[in-house]
Write an enzyme that holds these catalytic residues in place. Structure first.
Site, PDB file in Angstrom:
ATOM      1  N   LYS B 185       0.862  -1.172   0.000  1.00 57.55           N
ATOM      2  CA  LYS B 185       0.000   0.000   0.000  1.00 57.55           C
ATOM      3  C   LYS B 185       0.907   1.234   0.000  1.00 57.55           C
ATOM      4  O   LYS B 185       1.439   1.613   1.039  1.00 57.55           O
ATOM      5  CB  LYS B 185      -0.921   0.031   1.219  1.00 57.55           C
ATOM      6  CG  LYS B 185      -1.975   1.153   1.115  1.00 57.55           C
ATOM      7  CD  LYS B 185      -2.635   1.468   2.420  1.00 57.55           C
ATOM      8  CE  LYS B 185      -2.488   2.875   2.944  1.00 57.55           C
ATOM      9  NZ  LYS B 185      -2.360   3.960   2.007  1.00 57.55           N
ATOM     10  N   GLY B 238       7.265   5.182   7.837  1.00 58.24           N
ATOM     11  CA  GLY B 238       6.381   6.327   8.030  1.00 58.24           C
ATOM     12  C   GLY B 238       6.561   6.917   9.400  1.00 58.24           C
ATOM     13  O   GLY B 238       7.662   6.884   9.959  1.00 58.24           O
ATOM     14  N   GLU B 241       4.245   7.535  15.281  1.00 55.13           N
ATOM     15  CA  GLU B 241       2.966   7.192  15.907  1.00 55.13           C
ATOM     16  C   GLU B 241       2.248   6.098  15.114  1.00 55.13           C
ATOM     17  O   GLU B 241       1.686   5.179  15.700  1.00 55.13           O
ATOM     18  CB  GLU B 241       2.074   8.421  16.033  1.00 55.13           C
ATOM     19  CG  GLU B 241       0.683   8.138  16.605  1.00 55.13           C
ATOM     20  CD  GLU B 241       0.680   7.391  17.929  1.00 55.13           C
ATOM     21  OE1 GLU B 241       1.617   7.588  18.741  1.00 55.13           O
ATOM     22  OE2 GLU B 241      -0.257   6.582  18.154  1.00 55.13           O
ATOM     23  N   GLY B 243       3.700   3.879  13.329  1.00 57.99           N
ATOM     24  CA  GLY B 243       4.468   2.665  13.620  1.00 57.99           C
ATOM     25  C   GLY B 243       4.052   2.046  14.947  1.00 57.99           C
ATOM     26  O   GLY B 243       3.916   0.820  15.066  1.00 57.99           O
ATOM     27  N   GLU B 260      10.459   1.449   9.990  1.00 62.88           N
ATOM     28  CA  GLU B 260      11.447   2.491   9.725  1.00 62.88           C
ATOM     29  C   GLU B 260      10.715   3.812   9.909  1.00 62.88           C
ATOM     30  O   GLU B 260       9.851   4.174   9.101  1.00 62.88           O
ATOM     31  CB  GLU B 260      12.025   2.346   8.314  1.00 62.88           C
ATOM     32  CG  GLU B 260      13.315   3.117   8.108  1.00 62.88           C
ATOM     33  CD  GLU B 260      13.110   4.394   7.312  1.00 62.88           C
ATOM     34  OE1 GLU B 260      12.832   4.307   6.095  1.00 62.88           O
ATOM     35  OE2 GLU B 260      13.221   5.476   7.900  1.00 62.88           O
ATOM     36  N   CYS B 294      13.659  11.083   6.096  1.00 64.44           N
ATOM     37  CA  CYS B 294      13.607  10.725   7.520  1.00 64.44           C
ATOM     38  C   CYS B 294      14.969  10.865   8.198  1.00 64.44           C
ATOM     39  O   CYS B 294      15.033  11.181   9.381  1.00 64.44           O
ATOM     40  CB  CYS B 294      13.060   9.315   7.692  1.00 64.44           C
ATOM     41  SG  CYS B 294      13.641   8.137   6.474  1.00 64.44           S
ATOM     42  N   GLU B 395      10.216  16.399  14.345  1.00 64.40           N
ATOM     43  CA  GLU B 395      10.580  16.245  12.943  1.00 64.40           C
ATOM     44  C   GLU B 395       9.653  17.099  12.094  1.00 64.40           C
ATOM     45  O   GLU B 395       8.444  16.907  12.094  1.00 64.40           O
ATOM     46  CB  GLU B 395      10.478  14.775  12.524  1.00 64.40           C
ATOM     47  CG  GLU B 395      11.057  14.527  11.157  1.00 64.40           C
ATOM     48  CD  GLU B 395      11.295  13.066  10.872  1.00 64.40           C
ATOM     49  OE1 GLU B 395      10.806  12.230  11.648  1.00 64.40           O
ATOM     50  OE2 GLU B 395      11.959  12.764   9.877  1.00 64.40           O
TER      51      GLU B 395
END
Lengths: 113, 506
Positions: B185, B238, B241, B243, B260, B294, B395
């Protein structure tokens, strides 16, 4: 709408359109929703709305109404304590891959503090 | 004068064929360079997720891919790599018009990296130890003992919008190489190139059902994939949160998970850093792809003795970055991915100013020269930042860097590690011995010395702390897509040779 927190001096403002959507979702799930303010990569600091969530022991509940309880991640709590006004709003007509419930409605909760 | 923009339609890719979504709905893909709709993509429903997972499950269980030999799979992966090369211009275009990434970067870096990764992974998969024989022990025994590495089964892969091709291939290459099936996805802003990848893989000979792509925004699609009982593993790139949420959801069926997640990577600049290299290097580490990476070096820790000089030079060189249409070869930096991301970045810039950081470069939405309709942000540099400011802790995922002052190396290391993240870090110095000793102290999954964004197909990538766990790329990734089976075969042909049965039977 604003509310004095029952547990801290942080004041939470939630916009009318955000609250309307939360109300709508609350009617579907028929139980208090959980909102977590967390930080991350593509989302930056944002509220995440869930029906079920395993709340870590160190997460702080800082505000609640019948429809939703708001929790902060520990490192976010430290930052918010220095700026004790949280404003939660809603951006509409956005694509969101967040696992936050409102993303199914083409919206995304956003945070100002 | 008006111009007609042809809007292509992209169906889902399930069981080896393109198909409309179950309810026939679509959603728009916006070009962040100009705010225009450039494509419509089929909007998957839970039924489409179900169909994709069942296709992947059946393909896996049939053995049509999972039971091929490693060399047979490698041949198809190499053909897949060739197909990517032949279709590179289209892939570059699709990636750029949806993500805002520059063609200069995608064509000269991303495409090369994903082709190399596929080729190298195919090679590693042929060299992999699938069966390990353990030594024979006299007692209890004799017996033959082997340790087998087998594919996991159906992988659910969820990727982010910043590097759709790269993030897809980081999961696709090892998953396919080790015989798994996959349902991917991609992010809703940027599914086009991933959908094209599925076609190219199928054309290379990948059996139907092995690689499926579903697209669509919203929590329900992602949750349906993560909680599905026929999915055996989730690989996610992604936000931290999300994750965290995936870990919770995956626990219901005890799925394997690799994550990740976010980062706030520090770049430590020592007094002896070669600024002729470090200044452009720091900017490369921060502003590539408008800071939407990231592992970007978004906290630059600079020694007192060179602080003012570094800030001045960073601001000067940053002002020469060519912001523009990402489809032009002359453009160095494109837009951020969406209006929402633009709003987020501008909010953080306001926050930085309110917190008392000194704005030395940029700080505004970029307009004029054809940028008005796009989501462009000026390269932005804050000086006099303290590590406890929000702009230093959260971030931002945009072209914003914080420059923080330090007095000694111990303080720099302490500041570098003072974050919930641990994705990457860097050191700029001419003393390589010192750099290695600092690298040992940094809590990060990757440390770059005198460089940034250096990836290679044989080096692992992944985080410490809340930047995630598990590793992508290289031989290290292959283990993440297999499971281990111990097979014990007794060689004792007589009951009398099995005294351990007496524990129960006397």
């Amino acid at each position: 709408m604003s509310s004095d927190s029952k547990r801290s001096r942080i004041t939470v403002h939630i916009s009318d359109k955000a609250l309307q959507l939360i109300d709508r979702i609350y009617e579907i799930y028929q139980k208090q929703l959980i909102m977590v303010v967390s930080t991350g990569c593509c989302e930056s600091a944002a509220p995440f709305l869930y029906a079920d969530y395993a709340i870590p022991a160190d997460m702080q509940k800082i505000w609640e109404i019948e429809q939703v309880a708001l929790y902060l991640q520990p490192h976010v709590y430290v930052m918010v304590n220095e700026n004790p006004l949280l404003t939660i709003d809603l951006e509409e007509n956005v694509l969101s891959d967040s696992f936050s419930i409102e993303s199914d409605y083409g919206c995304r909760l956003v945070l100002n503090m | 004068m008006t111009s007609l923009v042809q809007v292509a339609e992209f169906p889902l890719f399930i069981n080896g064929e393109k198909r409309a979504a179950n309810l026939g709905e679509t959603f728009d893909i916006i070009n962040p360079a100009n705010g225009q709709v450039v494509a419509k993509v089929a909007k998957a429903t839970k039924q489409d997720v179900e169909d994709a997972v069942q296709s992947a499950r059946q393909a896996f269980d049939s053995g049509v891919w999972s039971r091929k030999s490693p060399s047979e799979r490698a041949q198809i992966l190499l053909q897949f790599a060739d197909n990517i090369v032949k279709n590179a211009p289209e892939l570059v275009f699709l990636e750029s018009i949806s993500s805002g990434g520059t063609v200069r970067r995608i064509a000269n870096s991303d495409i090369l990296q994903i082709v190399d990764l596929l080729q190298q992974t195919a090679k590693f998969a042929q060299e992999y130890t699938y069966v390990e024989s353990l030594p024979v022990m006299a007692f209890p025994g004799p017996s033959n003992n082997q340790v087998w590495r087998e594919p996991i089964g159906v992988v659910g892969a969820i990727t982010a919008w910043n590097f759709p091709l790269t993030l897809a291939m980081w999961k696709l290459a090892p998953a396919l190489a080790m015989g798994n099936s996959i349902v991917m996805k991609p992010a809703s802003n940027t599914p086009l190139s991933t959908l094209k990848l599925a076609e190219l893989a199928y054309q290379a000979g990948l059996p139907a059902g092995v690689f499926n792509v579903i697209a669509g925004p919203g929590a329900s699609i992602g949750e349906a994939l993560v909680t599905h009982p026929s999915v055996d593993k989730i690989a996610f790139t992604g936000s931290t949160e999300v994750g965290r949420r995936i870990m919770q959801l995956a626990s219901g069926t005890v799925k394997r998970v690799t994550l990740e997640l976010g980062g706030k990577s520090p770049a430590i600049v020592l007094p002896d850093a070669d600024l002729e290299i470090a200044i452009p290097g720091i900017l490369f580490g921060t502003f590539l792809h408008s800071g939407q990476i990231c592992e970007s070096g978004t906290r630059v820790l600079v020694h007192d003795s060179i602080y003012d000089q570094v800030v001045q030079q960073l601001a000067h060189v940053a002002s020469t970055i060519n912001l523009g249409n990402p489809l032009l070869e002359t453009t160095g930096m494109g837009p951020v991915v969406s209006q929402m991301q633009l709003n987020t970045v501008l909010r953080y810039i306001d926050t930085g100013i309110e917190e008392g950081a000194r704005l030395v470069c940029g700080g505004k939405r970029a307009t004029g020269n054809g940028l008005d309709e796009g989501y462009f942000v000026e390269p932005t540099i804050f000086a006099d930042v303290h590590n406890d400011m929000r702009i230093a802790r959260e971030e931002i995922f945009g072209p914003v860097v914080s420059v923080i002052r330090y007095s000694d190396v111990e303080e720099a290391i302490q500041l570098a590690n003072d974050t919930i993240y641990g994705l990457a870090a860097g050191v700029w110095t001419q003393d390589v011995n010192k750099a290695f000793s600092i690298a040992r102290e940094l809590k990060a999954g990757t440390v770059w010395i005198n460089d940034w964004h250096m990836f290679r197909s044989d080096a692992p990538f992944g985080g410490y702390k809340q930047s995630g766990f598990g590793r992508e790329i290289g031989r290290y990734a292959l283990d993440e897509y297999t499971q281990i089976k111990h097979v014990h075969c007794s060689l004792s042909s007589e009951l009398s040779q099995r005294p351990w049965y007496g524990i129960l039977l006397g």
